[in-house]
Design a protein around this motif. Structure first.
Motif, PDB file in Angstrom:
ATOM      1  N   ASN A   1       2.434  30.326 -11.188  1.00 34.64           N
ATOM      2  CA  ASN A   1       3.608  29.662 -10.593  1.00 34.64           C
ATOM      3  C   ASN A   1       4.931  30.288 -11.025  1.00 34.64           C
ATOM      4  N   VAL A   2       4.904  31.565 -11.386  1.00 31.37           N
ATOM      5  CA  VAL A   2       6.108  32.271 -11.800  1.00 31.37           C
ATOM      6  C   VAL A   2       6.579  33.191 -10.687  1.00 31.37           C
ATOM      7  N   GLY A   3       7.822  33.015 -10.261  1.00 34.04           N
ATOM      8  CA  GLY A   3       8.386  33.880  -9.234  1.00 34.04           C
ATOM      9  C   GLY A   3       9.245  34.993  -9.802  1.00 34.04           C
ATOM     10  N   THR A   4       9.912  34.709 -10.953  1.00 33.14           N
ATOM     11  CA  THR A   4      10.807  35.698 -11.563  1.00 33.14           C
ATOM     12  C   THR A   4      10.509  35.811 -13.046  1.00 33.14           C
ATOM     13  N   VAL A   5      10.235  37.051 -13.473  1.00 34.13           N
ATOM     14  CA  VAL A   5      10.012  37.346 -14.892  1.00 34.13           C
ATOM     15  C   VAL A   5      11.224  38.106 -15.413  1.00 34.13           C
TER      16      VAL A   5
ATOM     17  N   THR B   1      13.809  29.979 -25.070  1.00 37.89           N
ATOM     18  CA  THR B   1      13.134  28.687 -25.207  1.00 37.89           C
ATOM     19  C   THR B   1      14.138  27.543 -25.215  1.00 37.89           C
ATOM     20  N   GLU B   2      15.247  27.726 -25.942  1.00 34.55           N
ATOM     21  CA  GLU B   2      16.273  26.687 -25.998  1.00 34.55           C
ATOM     22  C   GLU B   2      16.865  26.393 -24.627  1.00 34.55           C
ATOM     23  N   MET B   3      16.849  27.387 -23.747  1.00 36.64           N
ATOM     24  CA  MET B   3      17.374  27.190 -22.392  1.00 36.64           C
ATOM     25  C   MET B   3      16.335  26.602 -21.445  1.00 36.64           C
ATOM     26  N   GLY B   4      15.178  26.225 -22.000  1.00 33.14           N
ATOM     27  CA  GLY B   4      14.167  25.546 -21.213  1.00 33.14           C
ATOM     28  C   GLY B   4      13.244  26.458 -20.434  1.00 33.14           C
ATOM     29  N   VAL B   5      13.216  27.749 -20.792  1.00 33.07           N
ATOM     30  CA  VAL B   5      12.373  28.712 -20.087  1.00 33.07           C
ATOM     31  C   VAL B   5      11.250  29.158 -21.015  1.00 33.07           C
ATOM     32  N   GLU B   6      10.022  29.183 -20.509  1.00 35.99           N
ATOM     33  CA  GLU B   6       8.916  29.698 -21.305  1.00 35.99           C
ATOM     34  C   GLU B   6       9.242  31.130 -21.725  1.00 35.99           C
ATOM     35  N   SER B   7       9.178  31.393 -23.027  1.00 37.00           N
ATOM     36  CA  SER B   7       9.591  32.693 -23.544  1.00 37.00           C
ATOM     37  C   SER B   7       8.592  33.168 -24.591  1.00 37.00           C
ATOM     38  N   HIS B   8       8.281  34.469 -24.548  1.00 36.15           N
ATOM     39  CA  HIS B   8       7.314  35.045 -25.478  1.00 36.15           C
ATOM     40  C   HIS B   8       7.856  36.339 -26.059  1.00 36.15           C
ATOM     41  N   LEU B   9       7.583  36.547 -27.345  1.00 38.58           N
ATOM     42  CA  LEU B   9       7.901  37.800 -28.017  1.00 38.58           C
ATOM     43  C   LEU B   9       6.633  38.644 -28.046  1.00 38.58           C
ATOM     44  N   ILE B  10       6.693  39.853 -27.480  1.00 36.52           N
ATOM     45  CA  ILE B  10       5.507  40.695 -27.367  1.00 36.52           C
ATOM     46  C   ILE B  10       5.814  42.110 -27.859  1.00 36.52           C
TER      47      ILE B  10
ATOM     48  N   ALA C   1      17.224  42.556 -18.463  1.00 35.26           N
ATOM     49  CA  ALA C   1      18.507  42.235 -19.078  1.00 35.26           C
ATOM     50  C   ALA C   1      19.279  43.522 -19.345  1.00 35.26           C
ATOM     51  N   ASN C   2      20.588  43.392 -19.394  1.00 34.73           N
ATOM     52  CA  ASN C   2      21.439  44.536 -19.679  1.00 34.73           C
ATOM     53  C   ASN C   2      22.640  44.058 -20.500  1.00 34.73           C
ATOM     54  N   PRO C   3      22.797  44.572 -21.738  1.00 34.99           N
ATOM     55  CA  PRO C   3      22.004  45.610 -22.397  1.00 34.99           C
ATOM     56  C   PRO C   3      20.743  45.047 -23.029  1.00 34.99           C
ATOM     57  N   ARG C   4      19.859  45.948 -23.409  1.00 34.01           N
ATOM     58  CA  ARG C   4      18.611  45.613 -24.086  1.00 34.01           C
ATOM     59  C   ARG C   4      18.204  46.840 -24.911  1.00 34.01           C
TER      60      ARG C   4
ATOM     61  N   GLU D   1      21.993  34.927 -19.717  1.00 28.25           N
ATOM     62  CA  GLU D   1      22.113  35.151 -18.278  1.00 28.25           C
ATOM     63  C   GLU D   1      20.743  35.341 -17.654  1.00 28.25           C
ATOM     64  N   LEU D   2      19.893  36.084 -18.342  1.00 26.28           N
ATOM     65  CA  LEU D   2      18.544  36.351 -17.833  1.00 26.28           C
ATOM     66  C   LEU D   2      17.739  35.059 -17.704  1.00 26.28           C
ATOM     67  N   ALA D   3      17.783  34.223 -18.742  1.00 29.20           N
ATOM     68  CA  ALA D   3      17.008  32.984 -18.734  1.00 29.20           C
ATOM     69  C   ALA D   3      17.467  32.031 -17.636  1.00 29.20           C
ATOM     70  N   SER D   4      18.742  32.110 -17.273  1.00 30.79           N
ATOM     71  CA  SER D   4      19.271  31.194 -16.253  1.00 30.79           C
ATOM     72  C   SER D   4      18.682  31.455 -14.872  1.00 30.79           C
ATOM     73  N   ILE D   5      18.089  32.633 -14.656  1.00 28.85           N
ATOM     74  CA  ILE D   5      17.537  32.967 -13.333  1.00 28.85           C
ATOM     75  C   ILE D   5      16.039  33.246 -13.389  1.00 28.85           C
ATOM     76  N   SER D   6      15.401  33.040 -14.549  1.00 35.36           N
ATOM     77  CA  SER D   6      13.997  33.412 -14.724  1.00 35.36           C
ATOM     78  C   SER D   6      13.103  32.187 -14.899  1.00 35.36           C
ATOM     79  N   ASP D   7      11.840  32.360 -14.488  1.00 35.71           N
ATOM     80  CA  ASP D   7      10.819  31.345 -14.747  1.00 35.71           C
ATOM     81  C   ASP D   7      10.064  31.641 -16.039  1.00 35.71           C
ATOM     82  N   LEU D   8      10.131  32.886 -16.473  1.00 37.73           N
ATOM     83  CA  LEU D   8       9.453  33.336 -17.677  1.00 37.73           C
ATOM     84  C   LEU D   8      10.285  34.451 -18.295  1.00 37.73           C
ATOM     85  N   VAL D   9      10.476  34.406 -19.608  1.00 37.92           N
ATOM     86  CA  VAL D   9      11.214  35.458 -20.304  1.00 37.92           C
ATOM     87  C   VAL D   9      10.280  36.144 -21.291  1.00 37.92           C
ATOM     88  N   LEU D  10      10.218  37.468 -21.214  1.00 34.66           N
ATOM     89  CA  LEU D  10       9.445  38.268 -22.154  1.00 34.66           C
ATOM     90  C   LEU D  10      10.414  39.112 -22.981  1.00 34.66           C
TER      91      LEU D  10
END
Length: 317
Positions: free
Chosen positions: A255-259, A233-242, A6-9, A206-215
């Motif tokens: 089964n994840v193509g884009t992180v 998570t609200e956008m329907g993408v598995e998301s984790h805070l690490i 993502a940009n910015p981060r 924007e990131l979640a719209s093209i990702s299978d997993l968000v970290l």
């Protein structure tokens, strides 16, 4: 596998300034330098500063007489400032200028005769500091239900201020509820909420719209980092805070193509790098970055740290 950043981060101007304040104070005045509460909400950053000689305390009573004292980026109540003066502690204030702006807004509304409502999270350091900076009753709300429970007549002149790290969408919902409940409501525009919070939330959508997993790289006591994960998570993408790359569960990658990777405003780039490295150890991957808003905002350091290096320890204010 594709890794998209993502940009910015990561670091915002307020966090960068706060960390630089501690580092410069250590260079200028020598270790130890005492910091009331975590300078920013990230254990990695705090541990790095601790290794350089910063000592983090919960209360001013833990600080030896005459020791250099720094207030965290979240701001402090006036009672804390007064306690420092009574103890003759030399102080440097690392409060983010955008948080200070909220304090000024609140005082302005009080002088105008309005009842002030603070939209924020109970117990958050910034909220505690803001309430303690305004010499009038401040009514804290977090939800629409909180607004409905406010003990005021519908014609009461209301003004709202906001915690800077809140969700823009959640804030808008609460603001709408205030306008529906009361006939005379003023406050800053939604876009006046911290630019870094807004930019990072827009970017993670924007990131979640093209990702299978968000970290999301960030600390669990970081409000803005927690919200970035919630948005994914609200956008329907598995998301984790690490915290860093060591926290990745390989099962997340099935089964994840884009992180997609983003980072909260108090998370340094090196932690993002550790996540990328950990992912590449698990799967072959390419890395790309989204286009986004370029942040050029910089905040000046306090006067005590802009003086020549021969300056003496500043006196308690």
């Amino acid at each position: 596998m594709q890794i998209v950043l993502a940009n910015p981060r990561g670091f915002c101007a307020g966090v960068t300034r706060a960390i630089e304040i501690v580092e410069r104070a250590l260079e200028r005045f020598g270790a130890p330098v005492y910091v009331r509460h975590e300078i920013v909400h990230n254990k990695h950053v705090v541990d790095q500063l601790r290794s350089k000689g910063a000592v983090f305390v919960d209360e001013l009573s833990e600080i030896p007489p005459g020791a250099m004292t720094i207030f965290s980026a979240h701001g402090v109540a006036r009672s804390v400032e007064e306690e420092a003066r009574e103890r003759s502690l030399p102080t440097i204030d690392a409060t983010c200028p955008l948080v200070t702006k909220v304090h000024f807004q609140g005082r302005h509304y009080v002088k105008a005769g309005r009842t002030v409502v603070l939209i924020g999270h109970p117990g958050h350091a910034e909220v505690i500091g803001t309430i303690g900076q305004i010499d009038a009753p401040i009514h804290l709300v977090s939800t629409q239900d909180d607004v409905m429970a406010l003990p005021f007549d519908a014609d009461t002149p209301i003004a709202y201020i906001t915690q800077t790290t809140l969700s823009i969408d959640d804030t808008r919902t609460v603001i709408t509820a205030l306008h529906e409940r009361f006939g005379n409501v003023v406050g800053p525009e939604v876009n006046d909420i911290c630019y870094a919070t807004q930019n990072r939330q827009t970017a993670v959508r924007e990131l979640a719209s093209i990702s299978d997993l968000v970290l999301v790289v960030g600390a669990r006591n970081s409000s803005n980092s927690m919200r970035l994960r919630e948005i994914g998570t609200e956008m329907g993408v598995e998301s984790h805070l690490i915290d860093d790359g060591s926290a990745i569960d390989p099962q997340w990658l099935e089964n994840v193509g884009t992180v997609g990777i983003t980072a909260g405003a108090s998370a340094p780039d090196e932690l993002v790098d550790s996540v990328i490295a950990a992912l590449k150890q698990l799967r072959p991957a390419t890395v790309s970055e989204l286009d986004g808003v370029k942040e050029t905002i910089q905040f000046r350091l306090p006067a005590a740290l802009r003086r020549p290096a021969t300056a003496q320890v500043p006196a308690a204010e």
